[in-house]
Design a protein around this motif. Sequence first.
Motif, PDB file in Angstrom:
ATOM      1  N   PHE A  97      10.025   8.522  -5.505  1.00 19.38           N
ATOM      2  CA  PHE A  97       9.083   8.250  -4.419  1.00 19.38           C
ATOM      3  C   PHE A  97       9.487   8.938  -3.124  1.00 19.38           C
ATOM      4  O   PHE A  97       8.731   8.908  -2.151  1.00 19.38           O
ATOM      5  CB  PHE A  97       8.990   6.742  -4.161  1.00 19.38           C
ATOM      6  N   ASP A  98      10.685   9.530  -3.082  1.00 23.45           N
ATOM      7  CA  ASP A  98      11.177  10.123  -1.845  1.00 23.45           C
ATOM      8  C   ASP A  98      10.238  11.218  -1.362  1.00 23.45           C
ATOM      9  O   ASP A  98       9.851  12.121  -2.113  1.00 23.45           O
ATOM     10  CB  ASP A  98      12.585  10.672  -2.041  1.00 23.45           C
ATOM     11  N   TRP A 108       6.067  -5.676  -6.519  1.00 20.58           N
ATOM     12  CA  TRP A 108       5.155  -4.571  -6.812  1.00 20.58           C
ATOM     13  C   TRP A 108       5.875  -3.226  -6.689  1.00 20.58           C
ATOM     14  O   TRP A 108       5.565  -2.290  -7.424  1.00 20.58           O
ATOM     15  CB  TRP A 108       3.948  -4.635  -5.879  1.00 20.58           C
ATOM     16  N   TYR A 109       6.818  -3.131  -5.762  1.00 18.16           N
ATOM     17  CA  TYR A 109       7.588  -1.895  -5.631  1.00 18.16           C
ATOM     18  C   TYR A 109       8.314  -1.576  -6.932  1.00 18.16           C
ATOM     19  O   TYR A 109       8.249  -0.442  -7.435  1.00 18.16           O
ATOM     20  CB  TYR A 109       8.596  -2.013  -4.484  1.00 18.16           C
ATOM     21  N   TRP A 110       9.023  -2.564  -7.487  1.00 18.21           N
ATOM     22  CA  TRP A 110       9.783  -2.302  -8.705  1.00 18.21           C
ATOM     23  C   TRP A 110       8.869  -2.014  -9.893  1.00 18.21           C
ATOM     24  O   TRP A 110       9.214  -1.203 -10.754  1.00 18.21           O
ATOM     25  CB  TRP A 110      10.707  -3.475  -9.014  1.00 18.21           C
ATOM     26  N   ILE A 111       7.683  -2.626  -9.927  1.00 17.25           N
ATOM     27  CA  ILE A 111       6.739  -2.321 -11.012  1.00 17.25           C
ATOM     28  C   ILE A 111       6.240  -0.890 -10.883  1.00 17.25           C
ATOM     29  O   ILE A 111       6.150  -0.155 -11.873  1.00 17.25           O
ATOM     30  CB  ILE A 111       5.573  -3.321 -11.009  1.00 17.25           C
ATOM     31  N   ILE A 123      13.737   1.536   1.806  1.00 18.10           N
ATOM     32  CA  ILE A 123      12.867   0.404   1.505  1.00 18.10           C
ATOM     33  C   ILE A 123      13.584  -0.604   0.614  1.00 18.10           C
ATOM     34  O   ILE A 123      13.418  -1.817   0.768  1.00 18.10           O
ATOM     35  CB  ILE A 123      11.534   0.872   0.878  1.00 18.10           C
ATOM     36  N   GLU A 124      14.405  -0.123  -0.324  1.00 16.73           N
ATOM     37  CA  GLU A 124      15.150  -1.055  -1.181  1.00 16.73           C
ATOM     38  C   GLU A 124      16.148  -1.861  -0.360  1.00 16.73           C
ATOM     39  O   GLU A 124      16.367  -3.055  -0.621  1.00 16.73           O
ATOM     40  CB  GLU A 124      15.842  -0.281  -2.305  1.00 16.73           C
ATOM     41  N   ARG A 125      16.768  -1.222   0.619  1.00 21.46           N
ATOM     42  CA  ARG A 125      17.694  -1.927   1.498  1.00 21.46           C
ATOM     43  C   ARG A 125      16.952  -2.975   2.336  1.00 21.46           C
ATOM     44  O   ARG A 125      17.438  -4.105   2.504  1.00 21.46           O
ATOM     45  CB  ARG A 125      18.407  -0.926   2.404  1.00 21.46           C
ATOM     46  N   ARG A 126      15.764  -2.641   2.800  1.00 20.02           N
ATOM     47  CA  ARG A 126      14.984  -3.587   3.609  1.00 20.02           C
ATOM     48  C   ARG A 126      14.516  -4.761   2.767  1.00 20.02           C
ATOM     49  O   ARG A 126      14.504  -5.908   3.240  1.00 20.02           O
ATOM     50  CB  ARG A 126      13.794  -2.870   4.250  1.00 20.02           C
ATOM     51  N   ILE A 142       0.833  -1.207   0.000  1.00 14.39           N
ATOM     52  CA  ILE A 142       0.000   0.000   0.000  1.00 14.39           C
ATOM     53  C   ILE A 142       0.866   1.255   0.000  1.00 14.39           C
ATOM     54  O   ILE A 142       0.569   2.231  -0.711  1.00 14.39           O
ATOM     55  CB  ILE A 142      -0.951  -0.006   1.216  1.00 14.39           C
ATOM     56  N   ALA A 143       1.951   1.243   0.763  1.00 11.52           N
ATOM     57  CA  ALA A 143       2.842   2.406   0.813  1.00 11.52           C
ATOM     58  C   ALA A 143       3.433   2.695  -0.561  1.00 11.52           C
ATOM     59  O   ALA A 143       3.596   3.863  -0.949  1.00 11.52           O
ATOM     60  CB  ALA A 143       3.949   2.169   1.835  1.00 11.52           C
TER      61      ALA A 143
END
Length: 225
Positions: free
Chosen positions: A24-25, A50-53, A34-37, A4-5
């Motif tokens: 997105f920052d 979904w993040y990368w899409i 978020i990418e590190r996590r 959702i974020a």
Amino acid sequence: VHVIATQLALIRTLRGLTSVFGSFDHAEFDERRIERRFAENRDWAFAECWYWIRKLQARFFAGDYAIALDSASRAERLLWTSLSQFETAEYHFYAALSHAASFDLAPAGERQQHVEALAAHCRQLEVWAQHCPENFANRAALVRAEIARIEERALDAMDLYEQAIRSARANGFVHNEALAYELAARFYTARGLEQISDIYLRNARYGYLRWGADAKVLQLDRLYP
């Protein structure tokens, strides 16, 4: 929460609520964090896909095609998590258009890889268009138009841009209609047909405005004053 974020992050950047269009920052989102996590926790593969899409979509709209394609490559490795989700269709659509846009900027020796990737994405979209033209005919037609443009089949490209516009309008995809107008406008500009291009750009701007993508409207105003 991460799914959702990420969706909210895409909406914010399209609406012009981030400092840089396509990024997105924001006070509520940090791309690097978020990418590190995601990299540290493989149990979040679904959310990471979904993040990368979403990042692919955002960077495509912003015109940052290199990062868009990098995001597509990262998403591709995780598509197994989302084969029955509509996000997979978004991946194929925006990855195809990013390859088409990158073709024009690529050195001669790298162009073939964009052509091959574009054709592969198009084949998948056409399969879906055969089964559900309401959702996918506009997408398949727009990708085919870009292929025709690259192959210098001008009349085919014109017809396919119009098909994409008509299908998107008939089925309520205001953002895809705006996008088809924008890409068609670039095509006509390259051919020296500036009056037609101006009309298509106005229609694209109006579509993005209806969609609520204020950052995209500002981008068009800046690029085509």
